[in-house]
Design an enzyme around this catalytic site. Structure first.
Site, mmCIF file in Angstrom:
data_model
loop_
_atom_site.group_PDB
_atom_site.id
_atom_site.type_symbol
_atom_site.label_atom_id
_atom_site.label_comp_id
_atom_site.label_asym_id
_atom_site.label_seq_id
_atom_site.Cartn_x
_atom_site.Cartn_y
_atom_site.Cartn_z
ATOM 1 N N ASP A 1 2.493 3.498 -3.725
ATOM 2 C CA ASP A 1 3.037 2.558 -4.705
ATOM 3 C C ASP A 1 2.270 1.242 -4.795
ATOM 4 O O ASP A 1 1.989 0.746 -5.878
ATOM 5 C CB ASP A 1 4.517 2.280 -4.402
ATOM 6 C CG ASP A 1 4.811 2.298 -2.907
ATOM 7 O OD1 ASP A 1 3.911 1.932 -2.113
ATOM 8 O OD2 ASP A 1 5.919 2.703 -2.524
ATOM 9 N N PRO B 1 -3.328 -2.372 -8.877
ATOM 10 C CA PRO B 1 -4.615 -2.469 -9.583
ATOM 11 C C PRO B 1 -4.628 -1.727 -10.920
ATOM 12 O O PRO B 1 -5.510 -1.961 -11.735
ATOM 13 C CB PRO B 1 -5.611 -1.812 -8.601
ATOM 14 C CG PRO B 1 -4.951 -1.883 -7.275
ATOM 15 C CD PRO B 1 -3.481 -1.787 -7.538
ATOM 16 N N HIS C 1 1.815 0.160 1.370
ATOM 17 C CA HIS C 1 2.114 1.593 1.372
ATOM 18 C C HIS C 1 3.611 1.847 1.218
ATOM 19 O O HIS C 1 4.066 2.969 1.396
ATOM 20 C CB HIS C 1 1.602 2.255 2.652
ATOM 21 C CG HIS C 1 0.099 2.307 2.730
ATOM 22 N ND1 HIS C 1 -0.676 1.182 2.807
ATOM 23 C CD2 HIS C 1 -0.759 3.350 2.746
ATOM 24 C CE1 HIS C 1 -1.951 1.535 2.872
ATOM 25 N NE2 HIS C 1 -2.031 2.847 2.828
ATOM 26 N N GLU D 1 -7.884 2.797 -9.165
ATOM 27 C CA GLU D 1 -6.617 3.145 -9.819
ATOM 28 C C GLU D 1 -6.613 2.802 -11.305
ATOM 29 O O GLU D 1 -6.054 3.533 -12.117
ATOM 30 C CB GLU D 1 -5.451 2.449 -9.111
ATOM 31 C CG GLU D 1 -5.111 3.037 -7.747
ATOM 32 C CD GLU D 1 -6.080 2.611 -6.645
ATOM 33 O OE1 GLU D 1 -6.895 1.692 -6.879
ATOM 34 O OE2 GLU D 1 -6.016 3.201 -5.545
#
Lengths: 321, 339
Positions: free
Chosen positions: A79, A84, A124, A55
């Protein structure tokens, strides 16, 4: 809402040759939520491309693409996986326009499937709005309906500044009309149901829940106004004040933990502008100061209809000591 | 080291230019430390010993096509690229984070302190060249310390997968503040990692400006031809402190510094120019005088920088400022009686 977002992205890619969609699984798969479904087939792997699973890399690369004149639309898959990337978002994306004295603007719209309500595993389902809204240089928006999703995404991507676009994943499969040619105002908050006794302030998935609460309250003769805040940075202080000036009472509803949540900011803005007319302190119905819980406990954590009704009751029955 | 890189392959005029540049960087660097001691600037990150690595790499780039991503210790890169050095030094004067030069016009991204932060930007910018069919190459600087950062690994992997035209230029100066390379870089060298990402690696003597030019040209040609990224590890040594606030005596002795630093890059080039008859003493003396004159001009410019107007604090947060921020700017003006 999924179809509205997909269509908005397709139109953006068709209209702006510098727009690129990037992220994990956004290409061949079309995204785990199918928001980018069919886009790679239609626009090619140069415009819609799968990145390695990293990410920070996705966001850092988006910064560089923006420096090269592109309009990146990165996605983080969930989300919780924005964490990271937070370093790149805060130290780079949010500051590049500032650091470069306006010569390197960052027209980057980061799409984040957000909030809970789908009984997903850990990380999540998170509510990151206060984290991002606190960062100078970022704008934050969350759509509550297919119409808002379509128009706000197109509007966000057209902006020269970074926008964190928080899509309520529990509403992805919600159906609703999209007035394609009539966006309505795209900035600020929006009264989605007028009422005169109390203003419920919400965004994202909580807007629909507050509308349901308003229906129930109406049966008891309580006319609830529902204000869809939409922009979480900048917050439409004038819109908030106008609504609360009418109803003289307000409850803010959000999924995120209570402490230092956006509800505190909303309450402060209302207090600054409506102190003389307020009949009760601004109420808050929120998640709790706990990690976002497992699916089994989610219904206890996310403000439900009963808790919101209680919140309304508290401000309606408030008596000065 | 790559022994195919023969410094003598550079034309004499380029070698003379390199000498003028490394000397200019050396003198300006020494001057900047003095300015800090004199209270003219609050802080500075010296680069004594890294002149050849910086000058040589930047010298190899095409300012029309390429884009360079520095951290906070690339003064020599900026000088070589022709950046206005007063505007560059303004960041050390605490005038403006990122410096007062225009990154778009100079092709040098803003200075920044997050080591490894801009390495990913270089990959994104480089991939943009692929997408638009332009021939630019991104050159990104980081050190042995930054090579520990996750962003650097993500960047090398992304670039390897995308075959992005980017040069990862590692100045291995043996120290990340107080931590020596052996305690920082598992596997011994950063270059060794490139193979794992499918990236071509070149190790070069970072004290040899000409060798660095050749290595960087080779890397740029490789990337420009569409063969993907290159990692160059230039072996240097940070001779002085990490910053003007740092006391290297706490982690190494002066004797160790003299023993480990290797050849002085400026002296090395001077010796070669003289030995090969490319320059004479007069040339070297003139280069030194010009370098000192340049440092004096920059000092003058830095002293005249003045304080930035407070309103600028608000000016560049957004390209489209919010009403809330405009209101804060108005309130600041009223509260500070700056009307």
């Amino acid at each position: 809402m999924q179809a509205a977002l997909n269509r908005a992205l397709a139109e953006i890619l068709a209209e702006d040759p510098k727009a690129v969609v990037l992220g994990e699984d956004v290409g061949r798969l079309g995204g785990v939520f199918r928001i980018t479904d069919g886009l790679q087939q239609r626009f090619g792997a140069d415009r819609v491309f799968d990145t390695p699973l990293a990410e920070s890399g996705i966001l850092g690369m988006s910064v560089g693409l923006a420096m090269a004149g592109f309009r990146p639309i990165p996605e983080v898959q969930f989300d919780g996986f924005a964490y990271p990337a937070v370093n790149q978002i805060i130290t780079q994306l949010a500051r590049m326009n500032y650091r470069s004295r306006g010569t390197l603007p960052m027209p980057v719209t980061l799409r984040v499937p957000s909030f809970g309500g789908i009984r997903a595993p850990e990380h999540h389902g998170e509510s990151l709005e206060a984290l991002f809204a606190h960062v100078p240089g970022l704008k934050v928006v969350s759509p509550s309906s297919p119409h808002e999703a379509y128009h706000l995404l197109k509007h966000s991507v057209a902006r020269p500044d970074p926008v964190i676009f928080m899509e309520p994943k529990s509403r992805y499969w919600q159906k609703g009309d999209v007035a394609l040619d009539d966006a309505g105002p795209l900035e600020g908050a929006k009264v989605v149901r007028p009422g005169k006794h109390v203003t419920l302030v919400a965004w994202g998935a909580m807007v629909a829940r507050c509308l349901a609460v308003a229906e129930l309250a109406a049966e008891d003769g309580i006319e609830v106004e529902v204000l869809d805040l939409r922009w979480l940075k900048p917050i439409d202080a004038d819109g908030l004040a106008a609504s609360v000036a009418r109803t003289r009472r307000a409850v803010v509803v959000h999924e995120a933990p209570l402490t230092s949540g956006l509800g505190a900011e909303v309450a402060a803005l209302i207090t600054e502008r409506c102190f003389d007319t307020l009949r009760a302190p601004v109420g808050r119905v929120t998640g709790f100061d706990v990690p976002y819980p497992s699916g089994d406990l989610e219904d206890e954590y996310i403000p439900n209809i009963d808790r919101i009704l209680f919140g309304i009751q508290r401000v309606l029955e408030y008596r000065r000591g | 080291m790559d022994n195919n890189l023969q410094p003598a392959a550079l034309p004499a005029e380029e070698l003379r230019q390199l000498y003028r540049l490394v000397t200019a960087v050396r003198q300006l660097d020494l001057a900047a430390i003095a300015w800090q001691r004199q209270g003219i600037i609050p802080g500075y990150a010296p680069e004594l010993g890294q002149e050849a690595a910086q000058v040589g790499s930047a010298f190899a780039m095409d300012p029309e096509l390429d884009f360079v991503f520095p951290t906070y210790r690339e003064m020599g890169v900026a000088l070589t690229m022709g950046v206005d050095m007063t505007a560059y030094m303004s960041t050390h004067k605490a005038s403006w984070h990122g410096g007062l030069y225009d990154p778009v016009q100079t092709r040098l991204a803003p200075i920044q302190a997050v080591v490894g932060g801009s390495v990913l930007h270089a990959v994104g910018w480089a991939h943009g060249q692929t997408l638009s069919g332009t021939r630019g190459v991104a050159l990104t600087y980081f050190g042995d310390g930054a090579s520990s950062q996750g962003d650097v690994h993500e960047a090398m992997n992304f670039a390897g997968v995308l075959k992005a035209p980017v040069i990862f230029f590692v100045q291995n100066n043996c120290w990340a503040i107080s931590l020596p390379t052996e305690a920082q870089v598992a596997g011994g060298t950063v270059a060794a990692r490139a193979a794992g990402y499918g990236i071509k690696a070149i190790t070069v003597d970072g004290n040899d400006a000409a060798a660095v030019v050749l290595a960087t040209r080779e890397a740029a040609a490789h990337a420009r031809a569409g063969h993907g990224p290159v990692l160059i590890e230039a072996m240097t040594y940070r001779r002085g402190p990490h910053s003007t606030s740092d006391d290297p005596g706490r982690y190494r002795s002066l004797e160790e510094e003299r023993r480990d630093a290797g050849a002085d890059p400026v002296q090395l080039l001077a010796d070669r120019l003289l030995a090969e008859g490319i320059a004479d003493r007069g040339f070297l003396d003139t280069a030194l005088q010009d370098a000192n004159a340049n440092a004096d001009r920059v000092r003058e410019g830095v002293m005249q920088l003045g304080t930035r107007p407070g309103s600028e604090m608000f000016d560049f947060v957004f390209a489209e400022p919010t009403e809330a921020l405009k209101a804060q700017a108005r309130a600041w003006r009223e509260e500070s009686e700056h009307v």
